[in-house]
Each structure stands twice: as C-alpha cells, then as structure tokens.
Scaffold this motif. Structure first.
Motif, mmCIF file in Angstrom:
data_model
loop_
_atom_site.group_PDB
_atom_site.id
_atom_site.type_symbol
_atom_site.label_atom_id
_atom_site.label_comp_id
_atom_site.label_asym_id
_atom_site.label_seq_id
_atom_site.Cartn_x
_atom_site.Cartn_y
_atom_site.Cartn_z
ATOM 1 N N ARG A 156 40.243 46.206 47.286
ATOM 2 C CA ARG A 156 40.729 44.829 47.116
ATOM 3 C C ARG A 156 41.496 44.679 45.804
ATOM 4 N N GLU A 157 40.984 45.288 44.744
ATOM 5 C CA GLU A 157 41.670 45.206 43.447
ATOM 6 C C GLU A 157 43.029 45.879 43.502
ATOM 7 N N ARG A 158 43.085 47.068 44.095
ATOM 8 C CA ARG A 158 44.361 47.778 44.220
ATOM 9 C C ARG A 158 45.329 46.972 45.077
ATOM 10 N N ALA A 159 44.823 46.410 46.171
ATOM 11 C CA ALA A 159 45.678 45.623 47.062
ATOM 12 C C ALA A 159 46.252 44.418 46.333
ATOM 13 N N ALA A 160 45.430 43.768 45.531
ATOM 14 C CA ALA A 160 45.886 42.588 44.795
ATOM 15 C C ALA A 160 46.959 42.943 43.777
ATOM 16 N N ASN A 161 46.974 44.203 43.345
ATOM 17 C CA ASN A 161 47.970 44.652 42.370
ATOM 18 C C ASN A 161 49.182 45.314 43.019
ATOM 19 N N GLY A 162 49.242 45.249 44.365
ATOM 20 C CA GLY A 162 50.439 45.720 45.048
ATOM 21 C C GLY A 162 50.360 47.087 45.675
ATOM 22 N N THR A 163 49.221 47.770 45.580
ATOM 23 C CA THR A 163 49.083 49.071 46.230
ATOM 24 C C THR A 163 49.092 48.887 47.742
ATOM 25 N N PRO A 164 49.914 49.627 48.481
ATOM 26 C CA PRO A 164 49.949 49.484 49.943
ATOM 27 C C PRO A 164 48.609 49.872 50.573
ATOM 28 N N VAL A 165 48.141 49.048 51.499
ATOM 29 C CA VAL A 165 46.889 49.306 52.216
ATOM 30 C C VAL A 165 47.146 49.086 53.703
ATOM 31 N N LEU A 166 46.784 50.076 54.517
ATOM 32 C CA LEU A 166 46.946 49.978 55.968
ATOM 33 C C LEU A 166 45.611 50.246 56.636
ATOM 34 N N GLY A 167 45.119 49.276 57.400
ATOM 35 C CA GLY A 167 43.898 49.444 58.172
ATOM 36 C C GLY A 167 44.230 49.625 59.637
ATOM 37 N N ILE A 168 43.704 50.688 60.235
ATOM 38 C CA ILE A 168 44.005 51.014 61.624
ATOM 39 C C ILE A 168 42.717 51.018 62.441
ATOM 40 N N CYS A 169 42.676 50.257 63.513
ATOM 41 C CA CYS A 169 41.550 50.186 64.438
ATOM 42 C C CYS A 169 40.269 49.832 63.677
ATOM 43 N N ASN A 170 39.313 50.755 63.533
ATOM 44 C CA ASN A 170 38.120 50.427 62.763
ATOM 45 C C ASN A 170 38.480 50.040 61.340
ATOM 46 N N GLY A 171 39.563 50.637 60.815
ATOM 47 C CA GLY A 171 40.036 50.249 59.489
ATOM 48 C C GLY A 171 40.544 48.827 59.457
ATOM 49 N N ALA A 172 41.099 48.351 60.571
ATOM 50 C CA ALA A 172 41.523 46.951 60.658
ATOM 51 C C ALA A 172 40.307 46.038 60.662
ATOM 52 N N GLN A 173 39.274 46.454 61.388
ATOM 53 C CA GLN A 173 38.039 45.668 61.407
ATOM 54 C C GLN A 173 37.416 45.621 60.015
ATOM 55 N N ILE A 174 37.435 46.752 59.313
ATOM 56 C CA ILE A 174 36.927 46.792 57.937
ATOM 57 C C ILE A 174 37.755 45.868 57.047
ATOM 58 N N GLY A 175 39.088 45.936 57.199
ATOM 59 C CA GLY A 175 39.973 45.110 56.379
ATOM 60 C C GLY A 175 39.719 43.633 56.559
ATOM 61 N N CYS A 176 39.554 43.205 57.799
ATOM 62 C CA CYS A 176 39.263 41.784 58.050
ATOM 63 C C CYS A 176 37.907 41.409 57.480
ATOM 64 N N GLU A 177 36.901 42.251 57.725
ATOM 65 C CA GLU A 177 35.557 41.961 57.217
ATOM 66 C C GLU A 177 35.539 41.889 55.694
ATOM 67 N N ALA A 178 36.426 42.661 55.050
ATOM 68 C CA ALA A 178 36.476 42.691 53.585
ATOM 69 C C ALA A 178 37.357 41.590 53.011
ATOM 70 N N GLY A 179 37.970 40.795 53.868
ATOM 71 C CA GLY A 179 38.795 39.691 53.401
ATOM 72 C C GLY A 179 40.209 40.064 53.010
ATOM 73 N N LEU A 180 40.648 41.274 53.392
ATOM 74 C CA LEU A 180 42.025 41.660 53.085
ATOM 75 C C LEU A 180 43.020 40.876 53.925
ATOM 76 N N THR A 181 42.608 40.488 55.108
ATOM 77 C CA THR A 181 43.443 39.689 56.008
ATOM 78 C C THR A 181 42.572 38.621 56.657
ATOM 79 N N PRO A 182 43.181 37.573 57.171
ATOM 80 C CA PRO A 182 42.405 36.542 57.849
ATOM 81 C C PRO A 182 42.016 36.980 59.255
ATOM 82 N N GLY A 183 41.168 36.187 59.889
ATOM 83 C CA GLY A 183 40.768 36.458 61.257
ATOM 84 C C GLY A 183 39.637 37.457 61.340
ATOM 85 N N ALA A 184 39.340 37.875 62.573
ATOM 86 C CA ALA A 184 38.272 38.834 62.833
ATOM 87 C C ALA A 184 38.571 39.540 64.146
ATOM 88 N N PHE A 185 37.944 40.698 64.317
ATOM 89 C CA PHE A 185 38.064 41.426 65.573
ATOM 90 C C PHE A 185 36.686 41.498 66.206
#
Length: 225
Positions: free
Chosen positions: A71-100
């Motif tokens: 989250r800290e790296r993302a807030a500072n502009g580091t590219p982050v890509l969540g794929i499938c389970n990684g997308a679910q992790i990203g949403c759960e971690a608040g990187l993006t809105p919504g949920a799967f």
C-alpha cells in the motif's frame, strides 16, 4: 525489478515471472514473509488460492504485513497489478474499491472470455485502443465483482473501469458475463492509474508457444511503460 509476491497457496507466480521475462521485464518471485526488496520497481499480486481461500478469497493474504508495504509503495506511485486471487487480495487490502465474491453459477469456471477495453489511457491498456476486444482466460470461483451503485457510478465517471466482459463483437451483455459481475466489470483501477486489479489472466495469454493468443501482453507491458 518486478517483485511477484508469493503467498502460501499462490500458483501463478512462476507464470507471471516467465511472461514478464518473455517481454524483457526483470521479475523475481518474493516470499511474502521476506518483505519487498528495496530495488522493487513494480509489484504483481499473482493468482492462486492464498491461504486456501479461507474466510474469503484474498482476505487473509490482504492482512499480511507485506501488504502494508504494498500500500505504501502504491501510494508513492509504484505500479501494482493484482491478477485473479491477486485482484481479490488487492480489493480486500483497499487498493481498489469493490469486492469479488462467489460466481453467480456457484461453481469454479475455467474458460476463455472476451473483454472490451474501456479505458486505453492507462499504463495497463496503452497497447490497446478504447473499444478493442481481447481474449484472456479466467479460472476462478469467486470472481463476481460487487460494488454499490454509487461506487460503480463513480468508477465509470472517473474512467476507472479497465475491462468489461463482452461477446466477440464487443457487446456488453448478460450472456457474455461469465460470473455475474456487476456492470460486467472485469478489472478496475485504484486511486492512481498505476494500480490495477483484474480477474482474467493476462500472463496466460502472453507466451506464443502456448497457442492461446497473446492479447495479454499489453497489460504486462504496463511495467515497462
């Protein structure tokens, strides 16, 4: 160097590293307990079944200490890509809105799907044109995107929907929606366009020798943009 985070239960981390290497992008698997290396220039949250999908898919991995670093790296502009389970992790971690959540079919689905590019003005979609139709594979049991009406309207208004499920002609229909995702959403952006999550697997549509198409290369090229 792109850090591909490996959690217990991840199974697409090697796929992501190999796909990125094919595109000339330096990537290494990083065990989540070791934290992010200082030289990390980008982060992949790969697919799989982190923590066996206990509680909810991605819920436990999202609370691992390394995700604070993400989250800290993302807030500072580091590219982050969540794929499938990684997308679910990203949403759960608040990187993006919504949920799967659980697919409308209530079963695991593994198939190729068509996606329409909704916003081509991002690092992840710059290789495409708006309205392009691409084909990626999916493999998930909890891929149905859910958001409130207000959240979805805001995502649309801010051009933060990356892809929508569609048919081969680009028509966004219920029949083309494999999992019941609200608004046929397949991928979204975070507050920064350097952060994205999507359920389909671009890394599985990158290597020519797999003979399933290479439409996914454009997404992974976001790390070299």
């Amino acid at each position: 160097m792109i850090s591909v985070l490996q959690f217990g239960g991840s199974n697409c981390d090697r796929d992501a590293v190999r796909a990125l290497a094919h595109l000339g992008v330096d990537a290494e698997r990083v065990w989540f307990e070791d934290g992010l290396p200082e030289e990390t220039d980008g982060i992949v949250l790969p697919g799989g079944f982190s923590y066996g999908d206990y509680l909810r898919a991605g819920a436990m991995a999202a609370r691992a200490p390394v995700m604070r670093e993400v989250r800290e790296r993302a807030a500072n502009g580091t590219p982050v890509l969540g794929i499938c389970n990684g997308a679910q992790i990203g949403c759960e971690a608040g990187l993006t809105p919504g949920a799967f959540t659980t697919n409308a079919s209530a079963r695991f689905q593994c198939e190729h799907v068509h996606l329409r590019v909704e916003n081509a003005d991002t690092p992840w979609t710059a290789a495409y044109d708006e309205g392009d139709v691409v084909m990626f594979p999916i493999a998930h049991g909890e891929g149905r995107f859910e958001a409130t009406d207000e959240e979805l309207a805001r995502l649309d208004e801010e051009d933060r929907v990356l892809f929508r499920y569609c048919d081969s002609a680009g028509n966004v229909t219920d029949a083309a929606n494999p999992n019941g995702s609200k608004g046929n959403v397949a991928g979204v952006l975070g507050e920064r366009d350097t952060v994205a999550v999507l359920l389909p697997h671009p890394e599985r549509a990158t290597l020519p020798d797999l003979h399933v198409g290479t439409d996914g290369q454009g997404v992974l090229r976001g790390f070299s943009a």
